[in-house]
Write a protein that holds these residues in place. Structure first.
Motif, PDB file in Angstrom:
ATOM      1  N   VAL A 111       0.873  -1.138  -0.067  1.00 27.17           N
ATOM      2  CA  VAL A 111       0.154  -0.037  -0.142  1.00 27.17           C
ATOM      3  C   VAL A 111       0.907   1.275  -0.207  1.00 27.17           C
ATOM      4  CG1 VAL A 111      -1.782   1.226   1.424  1.00 27.17           C
ATOM      5  CG2 VAL A 111      -2.000  -1.254   1.103  1.00 27.17           C
ATOM      6  N   ALA A 112       1.947   1.316   0.816  1.00 23.14           N
ATOM      7  CA  ALA A 112       2.921   2.399   0.796  1.00 23.14           C
ATOM      8  C   ALA A 112       3.335   2.584  -0.651  1.00 23.14           C
ATOM      9  CB  ALA A 112       4.164   1.764   1.821  1.00 23.14           C
ATOM     10  N   THR A 113       3.671   1.891  -1.423  1.00 25.03           N
ATOM     11  CA  THR A 113       4.183   1.901  -2.815  1.00 25.03           C
ATOM     12  C   THR A 113       2.921   2.734  -3.732  1.00 25.03           C
ATOM     13  OG1 THR A 113       3.475  -0.391  -3.671  1.00 25.03           O
ATOM     14  CG2 THR A 113       5.747  -0.122  -2.820  1.00 25.03           C
ATOM     15  N   ARG A 114       1.872   2.609  -3.135  1.00 22.49           N
ATOM     16  CA  ARG A 114       0.757   3.148  -3.954  1.00 22.49           C
ATOM     17  C   ARG A 114       0.172   4.864  -3.408  1.00 22.49           C
ATOM     18  NH1 ARG A 114      -3.722  -1.623  -4.590  1.00 22.49           N
ATOM     19  NH2 ARG A 114      -2.141  -3.416  -4.806  1.00 22.49           N
ATOM     20  N   ILE A 115       0.912   5.109  -2.331  1.00 20.35           N
ATOM     21  CA  ILE A 115       0.496   6.502  -1.930  1.00 20.35           C
ATOM     22  C   ILE A 115       1.724   7.177  -2.006  1.00 20.35           C
ATOM     23  CG2 ILE A 115      -0.343   7.501   0.087  1.00 20.35           C
ATOM     24  CD1 ILE A 115      -1.713   5.043   1.108  1.00 20.35           C
ATOM     25  N   GLU A 116       1.663   8.301  -2.628  1.00 21.41           N
ATOM     26  CA  GLU A 116       2.840   9.213  -2.783  1.00 21.41           C
ATOM     27  C   GLU A 116       3.282   9.742  -1.405  1.00 21.41           C
ATOM     28  OE1 GLU A 116       3.739  13.484  -4.764  1.00 21.41           O
ATOM     29  OE2 GLU A 116       2.242  12.329  -5.702  1.00 21.41           O
ATOM     30  N   GLY A 117       4.905   9.793  -1.169  1.00 24.62           N
ATOM     31  CA  GLY A 117       5.179   9.909  -0.121  1.00 24.62           C
ATOM     32  C   GLY A 117       5.078   9.304   1.223  1.00 24.62           C
ATOM     33  N   ALA A 118       4.319   8.021   1.085  1.00 27.34           N
ATOM     34  CA  ALA A 118       3.905   7.148   2.167  1.00 27.34           C
ATOM     35  C   ALA A 118       5.331   6.657   2.837  1.00 27.34           C
ATOM     36  CB  ALA A 118       3.012   6.172   1.994  1.00 27.34           C
ATOM     37  N   THR A 119       5.103   6.142   4.122  1.00 22.42           N
ATOM     38  CA  THR A 119       6.453   5.599   4.564  1.00 22.42           C
ATOM     39  C   THR A 119       5.556   4.431   5.311  1.00 22.42           C
ATOM     40  OG1 THR A 119       5.872   6.584   6.983  1.00 22.42           O
ATOM     41  CG2 THR A 119       7.431   7.774   5.432  1.00 22.42           C
ATOM     42  N   PRO A 120       6.353   3.300   5.534  1.00 21.70           N
ATOM     43  CA  PRO A 120       5.458   2.187   6.356  1.00 21.70           C
ATOM     44  C   PRO A 120       4.724   2.444   7.590  1.00 21.70           C
ATOM     45  CG  PRO A 120       7.834   1.657   5.714  1.00 21.70           C
ATOM     46  CD  PRO A 120       7.824   2.928   5.691  1.00 21.70           C
ATOM     47  N   ALA A 121       5.151   3.617   8.262  1.00 16.48           N
ATOM     48  CA  ALA A 121       4.223   3.781   9.299  1.00 16.48           C
ATOM     49  C   ALA A 121       2.976   4.592   8.900  1.00 16.48           C
ATOM     50  CB  ALA A 121       5.088   4.842  10.306  1.00 16.48           C
ATOM     51  N   ALA A 123       1.624   4.490   6.160  1.00 11.96           N
ATOM     52  CA  ALA A 123       0.732   3.276   5.279  1.00 11.96           C
ATOM     53  C   ALA A 123      -0.036   2.501   6.214  1.00 11.96           C
ATOM     54  CB  ALA A 123       1.664   2.478   4.338  1.00 11.96           C
ATOM     55  N   ARG A 124       0.504   2.230   7.372  1.00 12.63           N
ATOM     56  CA  ARG A 124      -0.167   1.196   8.441  1.00 12.63           C
ATOM     57  C   ARG A 124      -1.204   2.062   8.914  1.00 12.63           C
ATOM     58  NH1 ARG A 124       4.244  -0.510  10.327  1.00 12.63           N
ATOM     59  NH2 ARG A 124       4.640   1.149  11.754  1.00 12.63           N
ATOM     60  N   TRP A 125      -0.946   3.276   9.082  1.00 12.23           N
ATOM     61  CA  TRP A 125      -2.165   4.209   9.710  1.00 12.23           C
ATOM     62  C   TRP A 125      -3.182   4.174   8.464  1.00 12.23           C
ATOM     63  CZ3 TRP A 125      -3.100   6.849  14.037  1.00 12.23           C
ATOM     64  CH2 TRP A 125      -4.469   7.872  14.006  1.00 12.23           C
ATOM     65  N   ASP A 126      -3.026   4.585   7.419  1.00 10.94           N
ATOM     66  CA  ASP A 126      -3.902   4.461   6.216  1.00 10.94           C
ATOM     67  C   ASP A 126      -4.637   3.144   5.995  1.00 10.94           C
ATOM     68  OD1 ASP A 126      -3.151   7.164   5.504  1.00 10.94           O
ATOM     69  OD2 ASP A 126      -1.608   6.170   4.076  1.00 10.94           O
ATOM     70  N   VAL A 127      -3.940   1.863   6.307  1.00  9.42           N
ATOM     71  CA  VAL A 127      -4.603   0.665   6.000  1.00  9.42           C
ATOM     72  C   VAL A 127      -5.465   0.615   7.294  1.00  9.42           C
ATOM     73  CG1 VAL A 127      -4.162  -1.842   6.266  1.00  9.42           C
ATOM     74  CG2 VAL A 127      -2.869  -0.356   4.681  1.00  9.42           C
ATOM     75  N   SER A 128      -5.011   0.742   8.411  1.00  8.09           N
ATOM     76  CA  SER A 128      -5.745   0.688   9.617  1.00  8.09           C
ATOM     77  C   SER A 128      -6.931   1.492   9.646  1.00  8.09           C
ATOM     78  CB  SER A 128      -5.066   1.051  10.728  1.00  8.09           C
ATOM     79  OG  SER A 128      -4.100  -0.163  10.966  1.00  8.09           O
ATOM     80  N   SER A 129      -7.072   2.613   9.079  1.00  9.98           N
ATOM     81  CA  SER A 129      -8.009   3.768   9.076  1.00  9.98           C
ATOM     82  C   SER A 129      -9.240   3.283   8.029  1.00  9.98           C
ATOM     83  CB  SER A 129      -7.707   5.055   8.431  1.00  9.98           C
ATOM     84  OG  SER A 129      -6.661   5.586   9.315  1.00  9.98           O
ATOM     85  N   VAL A 130      -8.705   2.686   6.915  1.00 12.32           N
ATOM     86  CA  VAL A 130      -9.895   1.814   6.082  1.00 12.32           C
ATOM     87  C   VAL A 130     -10.413   0.557   6.822  1.00 12.32           C
ATOM     88  CG1 VAL A 130     -10.277   1.124   3.681  1.00 12.32           C
ATOM     89  CG2 VAL A 130      -8.950   3.031   4.228  1.00 12.32           C
ATOM     90  N   LEU A 131      -9.580  -0.220   7.230  1.00 15.88           N
ATOM     91  CA  LEU A 131      -9.967  -1.785   7.566  1.00 15.88           C
ATOM     92  C   LEU A 131     -10.541  -1.786   8.823  1.00 15.88           C
ATOM     93  CD1 LEU A 131      -6.627  -3.948   6.320  1.00 15.88           C
ATOM     94  CD2 LEU A 131      -9.206  -3.409   5.152  1.00 15.88           C
ATOM     95  N   SER A 132     -10.349  -0.811   9.744  1.00 15.21           N
ATOM     96  CA  SER A 132     -10.947  -0.730  10.828  1.00 15.21           C
ATOM     97  C   SER A 132     -12.410  -0.318  10.976  1.00 15.21           C
ATOM     98  CB  SER A 132     -10.213   0.184  12.063  1.00 15.21           C
ATOM     99  OG  SER A 132     -10.363   1.432  11.809  1.00 15.21           O
ATOM    100  N   VAL A 133     -12.818   0.370   9.906  1.00 15.18           N
ATOM    101  CA  VAL A 133     -14.145   0.811   9.570  1.00 15.18           C
ATOM    102  C   VAL A 133     -15.000  -0.336   9.045  1.00 15.18           C
ATOM    103  CG1 VAL A 133     -13.807   3.284   9.503  1.00 15.18           C
ATOM    104  CG2 VAL A 133     -14.092   1.918   7.700  1.00 15.18           C
ATOM    105  N   LEU A 134     -14.555  -1.361   8.384  1.00 18.54           N
ATOM    106  CA  LEU A 134     -15.129  -2.506   7.823  1.00 18.54           C
ATOM    107  C   LEU A 134     -16.064  -3.356   8.949  1.00 18.54           C
ATOM    108  CD1 LEU A 134     -12.940  -3.582   5.180  1.00 18.54           C
ATOM    109  CD2 LEU A 134     -14.564  -1.994   5.196  1.00 18.54           C
TER     110      LEU A 134
END
Length: 167
Positions: A111-121, A123-134
């Motif tokens: 996911v980090a490779t798909r988001i401009e300027g993302a770091t692993p940290a 990207a982890r925030w982004d992934v959790s922000s989406v998946l935790s609402v599911l």
């Protein structure tokens, strides 16, 4: 030979059943409800991830769901698509299944490779922000089935504790 007039919609026939051509000029109440579902999903991601704009939350939502779509297969993928708003379902269903399952860390890195300027940290925030609402949207039972299909480590991304069986 039949000539078609551009102002008259063509109605395809399938085994004697007439299927009306889609009317792209008018939105139905049902379509608007689906858009509302997508908006609600993006708004929940925006609130959870504390994104400054709706556009940023929408972009992150699309990226994470598309990544997830490649890693969920079979009945779980079908059930996930059915439980999501139409736009989110399209994002999930349009993905080609991955050739190998990614660990949770590899998933976040992808996911980090798909988001401009993302770091692993981030990207982890982004992934959790989406998946935790599911879970609120699709239900805990379906999330449990998804987690059973995915490699260990994904539960935390969905906002759940990662429990290990006692040995």
């Amino acid at each position: 030979m039949t000539t078609l007039t551009p102002h008259k919609p063509v109605t395809p026939r399938t085994e004697g059943v007439v299927i009306p051509a889609p009317n792209r000029d008018r939105r139905t109440r049902r379509d608007e409800g689906r858009d509302d579902g997508w908006r609600e999903l993006v708004d929940a991601v925006r609130e959870t991830g504390q994104y400054p704009t709706r556009a940023e939350a929408e972009s992150v939502t699309r990226i994470v769901l598309s990544a997830l779509g490649g890693h969920v297969v079979g009945e779980e993928r079908v059930d996930l698509a059915r439980a999501l708003p139409e736009e989110a379902a399209r994002v999930i269903a349009s993905q080609i299944p991955a050739t190998r399952p990614l660990t949770a860390a590899e998933f976040v890195d992808s996911v980090a490779t798909r988001i401009e300027g993302a770091t692993p940290a981030t990207a982890r925030w982004d992934v959790s922000s989406v998946l935790s609402v599911l879970p609120r949207l699709v239900g805990d039972a379906l999330v449990t089935r998804l987690l059973d299909q995915l490699p260990p480590g994904y539960a935390l991304l969905f906002g759940r504790a990662e429990l290990s069986p006692a040995e």
